[in-house]
Design a protein around this motif. Structure first.
Motif, PDB file in Angstrom:
ATOM      1  N   PHE A 294      40.761  89.566  47.279  1.00 29.66           N
ATOM      2  CA  PHE A 294      40.253  88.433  48.060  1.00 29.66           C
ATOM      3  C   PHE A 294      38.894  87.996  47.523  1.00 29.66           C
ATOM      4  O   PHE A 294      38.036  88.845  47.246  1.00 29.66           O
ATOM      5  N   PRO A 295      38.676  86.693  47.400  1.00 26.93           N
ATOM      6  CA  PRO A 295      37.402  86.211  46.867  1.00 26.93           C
ATOM      7  C   PRO A 295      36.231  86.406  47.820  1.00 26.93           C
ATOM      8  O   PRO A 295      35.078  86.425  47.396  1.00 26.93           O
TER       9      PRO A 295
ATOM     10  N   ASP B 266      35.839  80.926  55.086  1.00 23.12           N
ATOM     11  CA  ASP B 266      36.690  80.545  53.970  1.00 23.12           C
ATOM     12  C   ASP B 266      38.127  80.976  54.258  1.00 23.12           C
ATOM     13  O   ASP B 266      38.386  82.166  54.500  1.00 23.12           O
TER      14      ASP B 266
ATOM     15  N   ARG C 209      40.446  81.567  52.422  1.00 26.81           N
ATOM     16  CA  ARG C 209      40.957  82.521  51.425  1.00 26.81           C
ATOM     17  C   ARG C 209      40.446  83.934  51.691  1.00 26.81           C
ATOM     18  O   ARG C 209      40.751  84.865  50.935  1.00 26.81           O
TER      19      ARG C 209
ATOM     20  N   LEU D 116      46.136  84.236  58.196  1.00 26.57           N
ATOM     21  CA  LEU D 116      44.909  84.809  57.640  1.00 26.57           C
ATOM     22  C   LEU D 116      44.893  86.310  57.906  1.00 26.57           C
ATOM     23  O   LEU D 116      44.985  86.732  59.063  1.00 26.57           O
TER      24      LEU D 116
END
Length: 427
Positions: A76-77, A188, A190, A242
């Motif tokens: 995950f970023p 975010d 992401r 998510l």
């Protein structure tokens, strides 16, 4: 005065005698078979016709190299985590109980603006209706909109025991759930979200379910608000797909061991589920070489706990709860699922929780597992969770400063507090 050598010798000899009774060499083969038999029963563990625990997918025990996981890439970023600090509940001679909880969110990579956002809740309780407490109906905004605070009052007469613990839980769970919901749309999409501890406020839910004249949380609107908040958090993550988890550092579950005893396994050596899982994930035939255990992390498959009060709270527990709590998904989606991770070199076991609405998807289970193994390989406790704890924690000197603001209330001090003084416990 301290222990004399003769006392140390006597205590050491007693310890040796007890330890020899539990020498593993003679029991190793039988224990191995016993552990594997129990694991097989966890494929679907039932009691009185109801499923207590069942495996999601196939039963397995995994092992990964700490070095290889640490050198791999974070899936995950960005990672987020939320935690809160507390003064702990303080009681005063005039009957007042109060706890201040201060919640913060952290991210990796660091986002200073996010770190600066805070939610503060002061939970109060007094058994007297004649005492007026200036509660705030809405959030009071401070720090140019970066933070907010609120005073709440638990209705007089609802608590006649366990007051310290429940006042603390209400302050903590309200501050954390409100902070997550406040900032959820700014994160975010992401990212990966880690909650400190379980994904549900289990202690409060327990007291709502059992019913008691001494603890009547069923009638407390703040508890209802907290439960709705956690349902909304689950709904948000399921709707958006998510990933989020609850990282339980000190699992206290006993349900599996208790159920196995009820089902005829009376002579189990373990009381806590965590003790069993440690043996399951650390046995020599599984790790091949004990000397290499410091190089590995071990873990289980995912399990589901259906028929728990998490989803029953939404439907069958009572008409009041059924009418007032709103949920957007089938009750099964709110079922608790988990897997456990063991770090043999530190003898630490962690429980990783997530709702079934997310983990029913195999891809989601795999990516969550990989992420947790990566974080643990780097620093045992996920680094973002440590960061959130550091930001949110209220230090001893700060606690004293806050409590000393009470000029018209005197702290209800006990002898033990006089004897031992303030200590800086983790909260």
């Amino acid at each position: 005065m301290t222990l004399e050598p003769v006392h140390i010798k006597a205590l050491s000899e007693l310890a040796d005698r007890i330890d020899r009774c539990l020498k593993p060499d003679d029991l190793e083969e039988d224990e191995t078979d016993g552990v594997m038999d129990i694991l097989e029963r966890l494929k679907e563990l039932k009691h009185d016709g109801k499923v207590v625990l069942k495996a999601i997918g196939r039963l397995k025990r995994g092992r990964v190299s700490i070095e290889k996981m640490a050198l791999s890439q974070d899936p995950f970023p960005v990672t987020y985590s939320c935690d809160s600090g507390s003064t702990t509940t303080r009681s005063f001679d005039n009957g007042l109980y109060v706890d201040f909880c201060h919640c913060a969110m952290a991210s990796t990579p660091t986002d200073l603006e996010l770190h600066n956002r805070r939610t503060i809740v002061a939970a109060t309780y007094t058994p007297s209706y004649s005492v007026h407490i200036d509660t705030t109906a809405n959030w009071e905004i401070l720090d140019e909109g970066a933070s907010r605070s609120q005073i709440i009052r638990i209705q007089p007469g609802l608590l006649n025991k366990r007051i310290d613990r429940i006042v603390h839980d209400i302050a903590l769970y309200l501050s954390e759930s409100e902070h997550i919901l406040w900032l959820k749309d700014e994160l975010d999409p992401r990212g990966f979200f880690i909650m400190d501890g379980p994904i549900y406020p289990k202690h409060l839910m327990y007291w709502m379910v059992i019913g008691s004249e001494e603890v009547q949380l069923f009638y407390d609107p703040h508890t209802e608000r907290i439960l709705q908040n956690y349902i909304d958090i689950v709904d948000h993550h399921i709707d958006k797909k998510l990933p989020f988890i609850g990282f339980v550092k000190n699992p206290e579950d006993m349900q599996v061991m208790q159920t196995l005893r009820k089902e005829g396994m009376k002579d189990l050596p373990w009381l806590m589920d965590a003790q069993f899982f440690k043996n399951l994930l650390s046995f020599p035939p599984y790790l091949e070489e004990k000397k290499r255990c410091d190089r590995y992390i071990t873990y289980t498959n995912w399990f589901m706990q259906p028929n728990q009060f998490y989803e029953r709270m939404l439907g069958t527990t009572s008409p009041l709860v059924k009418e007032k709590l709103r949920a957007r998904h089938p009750h099964e989606y709110y079922s608790l699922t988990f897997f456990v991770v063991y770090v043999p070199s530190k003898n630490l076991l962690f429980k990783i929780e997530a709702p079934y609405g997310l983990t029913q998807d195999e891809g989601m289970r795999d990516i969550i597992t990989r992420k947790i193994l990566y974080d643990i390989a780097l620093s045992e406790i996920p680094g973002t969770l440590k960061k959130a704890d550091s930001i949110a924690k209220i230090q001893v000197s700060e606690r004293k400063q806050i409590i000393n603001r009470f000029r018209y209330s005197r702290v209800d001090t006990t002898y033990n507090e006089t004897r031992w003084g303030e200590y800086d416990e983790d909260r």
